[in-house]
Scaffold this motif. Structure first.
Motif, PDB file in Angstrom:
ATOM      1  N   GLU A  84       2.153  -1.454  -2.352  1.00 27.07           N
ATOM      2  CA  GLU A  84       1.898  -2.831  -1.910  1.00 27.07           C
ATOM      3  C   GLU A  84       2.348  -3.024  -0.465  1.00 27.07           C
ATOM      4  OE1 GLU A  84       3.147  -6.133  -4.435  1.00 27.07           O
ATOM      5  OE2 GLU A  84       3.357  -4.712  -6.089  1.00 27.07           O
ATOM      6  N   VAL A  85       3.488  -2.402  -0.143  1.00 31.15           N
ATOM      7  CA  VAL A  85       4.014  -2.521   1.223  1.00 31.15           C
ATOM      8  C   VAL A  85       3.172  -1.682   2.180  1.00 31.15           C
ATOM      9  CG1 VAL A  85       6.058  -2.259   2.674  1.00 31.15           C
ATOM     10  CG2 VAL A  85       6.322  -2.819   0.239  1.00 31.15           C
ATOM     11  N   ARG A  86       2.888  -0.469   1.765  1.00 31.04           N
ATOM     12  CA  ARG A  86       2.141   0.458   2.635  1.00 31.04           C
ATOM     13  C   ARG A  86       0.735  -0.053   2.932  1.00 31.04           C
ATOM     14  NH1 ARG A  86       3.130   4.435  -0.162  1.00 31.04           N
ATOM     15  NH2 ARG A  86       1.204   4.645  -1.347  1.00 31.04           N
ATOM     16  N   LYS A  87       0.055  -0.554   1.911  1.00 34.65           N
ATOM     17  CA  LYS A  87      -1.334  -1.001   2.074  1.00 34.65           C
ATOM     18  C   LYS A  87      -1.446  -2.504   2.332  1.00 34.65           C
ATOM     19  CE  LYS A  87      -2.935   2.580  -1.146  1.00 34.65           C
ATOM     20  NZ  LYS A  87      -3.591   2.836  -2.460  1.00 34.65           N
ATOM     21  N   GLN A  88      -0.286  -3.187   2.321  1.00 31.26           N
ATOM     22  CA  GLN A  88      -0.246  -4.646   2.482  1.00 31.26           C
ATOM     23  C   GLN A  88      -1.149  -5.349   1.465  1.00 31.26           C
ATOM     24  OE1 GLN A  88      -0.759  -3.942   6.719  1.00 31.26           O
ATOM     25  NE2 GLN A  88       0.875  -2.601   5.969  1.00 31.26           N
ATOM     26  N   GLU A  89      -0.775  -5.148   0.214  1.00 30.07           N
ATOM     27  CA  GLU A  89      -1.480  -5.786  -0.899  1.00 30.07           C
ATOM     28  C   GLU A  89      -0.566  -6.816  -1.558  1.00 30.07           C
ATOM     29  OE1 GLU A  89      -4.197  -1.880  -2.155  1.00 30.07           O
ATOM     30  OE2 GLU A  89      -2.372  -2.351  -3.268  1.00 30.07           O
ATOM     31  N   GLY A  90      -1.126  -7.634  -2.465  1.00 30.93           N
ATOM     32  CA  GLY A  90      -0.333  -8.622  -3.191  1.00 30.93           C
ATOM     33  C   GLY A  90       0.327  -9.605  -2.249  1.00 30.93           C
ATOM     34  N   ASN A  91       1.635  -9.839  -2.443  1.00 30.18           N
ATOM     35  CA  ASN A  91       2.370 -10.771  -1.586  1.00 30.18           C
ATOM     36  C   ASN A  91       2.343 -10.358  -0.119  1.00 30.18           C
ATOM     37  OD1 ASN A  91       3.080 -12.332  -3.785  1.00 30.18           O
ATOM     38  ND2 ASN A  91       5.200 -12.583  -3.085  1.00 30.18           N
ATOM     39  N   PHE A  92       2.290  -9.053   0.116  1.00 32.74           N
ATOM     40  CA  PHE A  92       2.304  -8.584   1.504  1.00 32.74           C
ATOM     41  C   PHE A  92       0.969  -8.875   2.194  1.00 32.74           C
ATOM     42  CE2 PHE A  92       5.995  -6.625  -0.181  1.00 32.74           C
ATOM     43  CZ  PHE A  92       6.841  -6.432   0.897  1.00 32.74           C
ATOM     44  N   GLU A  93      -0.110  -8.870   1.436  1.00 29.11           N
ATOM     45  CA  GLU A  93      -1.408  -9.257   1.992  1.00 29.11           C
ATOM     46  C   GLU A  93      -1.391 -10.739   2.385  1.00 29.11           C
ATOM     47  OE1 GLU A  93      -6.161  -9.028   0.823  1.00 29.11           O
ATOM     48  OE2 GLU A  93      -4.634  -8.953  -0.778  1.00 29.11           O
ATOM     49  N   ALA A  94      -0.876 -11.566   1.481  1.00 30.74           N
ATOM     50  CA  ALA A  94      -0.798 -13.003   1.759  1.00 30.74           C
ATOM     51  C   ALA A  94       0.117 -13.284   2.944  1.00 30.74           C
ATOM     52  CB  ALA A  94      -0.294 -13.735   0.517  1.00 30.74           C
ATOM     53  N   ALA A  95       1.241 -12.550   3.008  1.00 32.31           N
ATOM     54  CA  ALA A  95       2.199 -12.767   4.090  1.00 32.31           C
ATOM     55  C   ALA A  95       1.595 -12.421   5.447  1.00 32.31           C
ATOM     56  CB  ALA A  95       3.454 -11.931   3.846  1.00 32.31           C
ATOM     57  N   LEU A  96       0.888 -11.286   5.514  1.00 33.51           N
ATOM     58  CA  LEU A  96       0.308 -10.877   6.801  1.00 33.51           C
ATOM     59  C   LEU A  96      -0.842 -11.796   7.217  1.00 33.51           C
ATOM     60  CD1 LEU A  96       1.213  -8.501   8.617  1.00 33.51           C
ATOM     61  CD2 LEU A  96       2.167  -8.425   6.321  1.00 33.51           C
ATOM     62  N   LEU A 148       5.083  -1.628   8.649  1.00 35.27           N
ATOM     63  CA  LEU A 148       5.156  -1.668   7.187  1.00 35.27           C
ATOM     64  C   LEU A 148       4.579  -0.395   6.585  1.00 35.27           C
ATOM     65  CD1 LEU A 148       4.103  -5.389   6.610  1.00 35.27           C
ATOM     66  CD2 LEU A 148       6.316  -4.389   5.956  1.00 35.27           C
ATOM     67  N   ASN A 149       3.474   0.069   7.127  1.00 40.25           N
ATOM     68  CA  ASN A 149       2.844   1.297   6.640  1.00 40.25           C
ATOM     69  C   ASN A 149       3.758   2.493   6.835  1.00 40.25           C
ATOM     70  OD1 ASN A 149       1.075   3.851   7.393  1.00 40.25           O
ATOM     71  ND2 ASN A 149      -0.080   2.627   5.918  1.00 40.25           N
ATOM     72  N   GLU A 150       4.373   2.580   8.021  1.00 38.98           N
ATOM     73  CA  GLU A 150       5.258   3.719   8.314  1.00 38.98           C
ATOM     74  C   GLU A 150       6.503   3.705   7.440  1.00 38.98           C
ATOM     75  OE1 GLU A 150       8.053   5.508  11.907  1.00 38.98           O
ATOM     76  OE2 GLU A 150       6.333   4.249  12.434  1.00 38.98           O
ATOM     77  N   ALA A 151       7.148   2.546   7.356  1.00 41.74           N
ATOM     78  CA  ALA A 151       8.399   2.454   6.595  1.00 41.74           C
ATOM     79  C   ALA A 151       8.177   2.714   5.111  1.00 41.74           C
ATOM     80  CB  ALA A 151       9.026   1.075   6.791  1.00 41.74           C
ATOM     81  N   ALA A 152       7.042   2.238   4.575  1.00 43.05           N
ATOM     82  CA  ALA A 152       6.764   2.416   3.148  1.00 43.05           C
ATOM     83  C   ALA A 152       6.374   3.848   2.821  1.00 43.05           C
ATOM     84  CB  ALA A 152       5.656   1.463   2.704  1.00 43.05           C
ATOM     85  N   SER A 153       6.141   4.658   3.833  1.00 44.26           N
ATOM     86  CA  SER A 153       5.806   6.070   3.614  1.00 44.26           C
ATOM     87  C   SER A 153       7.048   6.958   3.644  1.00 44.26           C
ATOM     88  CB  SER A 153       4.812   6.541   4.693  1.00 44.26           C
ATOM     89  OG  SER A 153       3.616   5.794   4.624  1.00 44.26           O
ATOM     90  N   LEU A 154       8.210   6.366   3.970  1.00 41.64           N
ATOM     91  CA  LEU A 154       9.455   7.126   4.014  1.00 41.64           C
ATOM     92  C   LEU A 154      10.016   7.310   2.604  1.00 41.64           C
ATOM     93  CD1 LEU A 154      11.185   5.321   7.026  1.00 41.64           C
ATOM     94  CD2 LEU A 154       9.982   7.520   7.070  1.00 41.64           C
TER      95      LEU A 154
END
Length: 414
Positions: free
Chosen positions: A118-130, A151-157
């Motif tokens: 969800e964080v990496r792809k910005q889905e769900g709440n993260f989609e709405a937030a962005l 967000l994409n980089e950090a969620a891939s760690l």
């Protein structure tokens, strides 16, 4: 085209002083009085200097005080919660943290009740937030693109994922085990020239197989000077961070001759698996019970170095029934009988001498300080190799002694 995240000022990890062990990045409304608060307390209780932005003045941009705190931390922990990306402040923190990562700072994400994808792809709440952020910053779309990339980089760690229903205290204990290894300087010095060490350490790691859900013991068997301790240190460095507690207990044989020596070993073991806490041990029997109690509560890596009698193990923690699943025990010894008393539960790895190529490389590194073996010394070097019979300690001592000497001095020594 996506914009680069890393802009603006940065610091050099080789010259910058660390004021904090850990910087916590989180959305206060989500977790300050719950998970983040518990994590902060656990970090502080374990002696880690941790920055949390309790009373900083909020504004449109990150304050200089907060920038300084991020840059002067050894590790940043990012706690991604449901509403993390609704905060432009959090997103600016994230970009700055990833700037610091480029210069050597360790960055560890925690996905608290959110899926990493969800964080990496910005889905769900993260989609709405962005989407909300894009509307708010419609005149600065580059800023939002930078946040998306961050967000994409950090969620891939590599990090941790907490899901609803699991005990939070257990989850935090697991994190503490990792942090203690990373921050307490527990990496051990292996050898100046670890020739032949890595391949043997990897073979032992394969036998220990830390992913398997059982208790495993491996005995490293071999002659004195063959490198058992050196190999065990390399194994420890490679896998210790995966356990909730770890201890490399050196010179067990030497220190087990008296009650005071045994108690000293017990104190070191207790301190290591209790993350540095000082605990009083009144007697050997008292220490044994204390160790057993703690071994029953966490996954540990325990290395007992240079054991020559089974009662040396018994004096520490009785028997192996106190270890919980996924714990690992490594024992180095010259005596096969010690390992045979442990029965079929102990797998034996017998350390072989260095082969001719390895022996020549190790000897040359010491006798010529890494320079090429000179032709005049070739025959003399072969005589040394035949004498040393592939024992690393012998090759190290003789090579060091012969360094800088003439061929006639070599002949006399040989």
């Amino acid at each position: 085209m996506a914009l680069p995240i890393h802009q603006g000022g940065s610091f050099s990890s080789s010259t910058h002083r660390s004021d904090h062990d850990v910087f916590l990045s989180f959305r206060g409304e989500d977790t300050r009085n719950g998970f983040t608060g518990y994590l902060y307390s656990a970090l502080c209780d374990n002696g880690f200097k941790t920055f949390i932005d309790d009373n900083l003045q909020r504004g449109e941009q990150i304050s200089e005080e907060l920038l300084k705190a991020i840059k002067s931390s050894r590790i940043s922990i990012i706690i991604f919660s449901q509403n993390y990306a609704f905060s432009s402040w959090c997103l600016d923190e994230l970009v700055e943290i990833l700037n610091c990562k480029q210069n050597g700072q360790l960055v560890l994400p925690i996905f608290y009740k959110v899926n990493p994808s969800e964080v990496r792809k910005q889905e769900g709440n993260f989609e709405a937030a962005l989407a909300e952020q894009e509307n708010k910053f419609k005149n600065n779309i580059e800023k939002v693109q930078r946040w998306r990339a961050a967000l994409n980089e950090a969620a891939s760690l590599s990090g941790w994922h907490y899901e609803n229903g699991n005990p939070e205290h257990k989850f935090i204990e697991h994190i503490m085990g990792h942090m203690y290894t990373k921050l307490s300087g527990k990496q051990l010095f292996v050898a100046k020239y670890p020739v032949g060490v890595n391949s043997r350490a990897m073979a032992i790691e394969s036998l220990l197989d830390i992913k398997v859900n059982d208790v495993r013991m491996v005995g490293i068997l071999g002659l004195g000077g063959i490198g058992k301790t050196t190999i065990a240190k390399a194994v420890y460095n490679g896998i210790a961070e995966h356990f909730e507690g770890s201890c490399f207990l050196e010179s067990v044989r030497e220190q087990s001759g008296t009650n005071d020596g045994i108690i000293k070993l017990q104190k070191k073991l207790l301190s290591s698996i209790s993350r540095g806490k000082h605990l009083e041990v009144e007697s050997v029997a008292h220490g044994t019970n204390m160790i057993r109690e703690r071994l029953q509560s966490k996954r540990v890596l325990l290395i007992l170095d240079d054991v020559d009698k089974s009662n040396q193990i018994e004096n520490l923690f009785g028997n192996f029934d106190c270890f919980v699943s996924r714990s690992r025990v490594l024992i180095t010894t010259r005596d096969a009988h010690v390992l045979s008393t442990l029965g079929k539960d102990c797998t034996i790895y017998e350390v072989k001498e260095l082969d001719k190529q390895e022996a020549l490389e190790l000897f040359t590194r010491y006798a010529f300080q890494g320079n090429k073996l000179e032709e005049d010394y070739f025959e003399l070097a072969n005589q040394v190799l035949q004498y040393a019979k592939g024992l690393p300690l012998a090759l190290t001592i003789i090579g060091s002694d012969l360094y800088g000497k003439t061929t006639s001095e070599w002949k006399s020594a040989i």
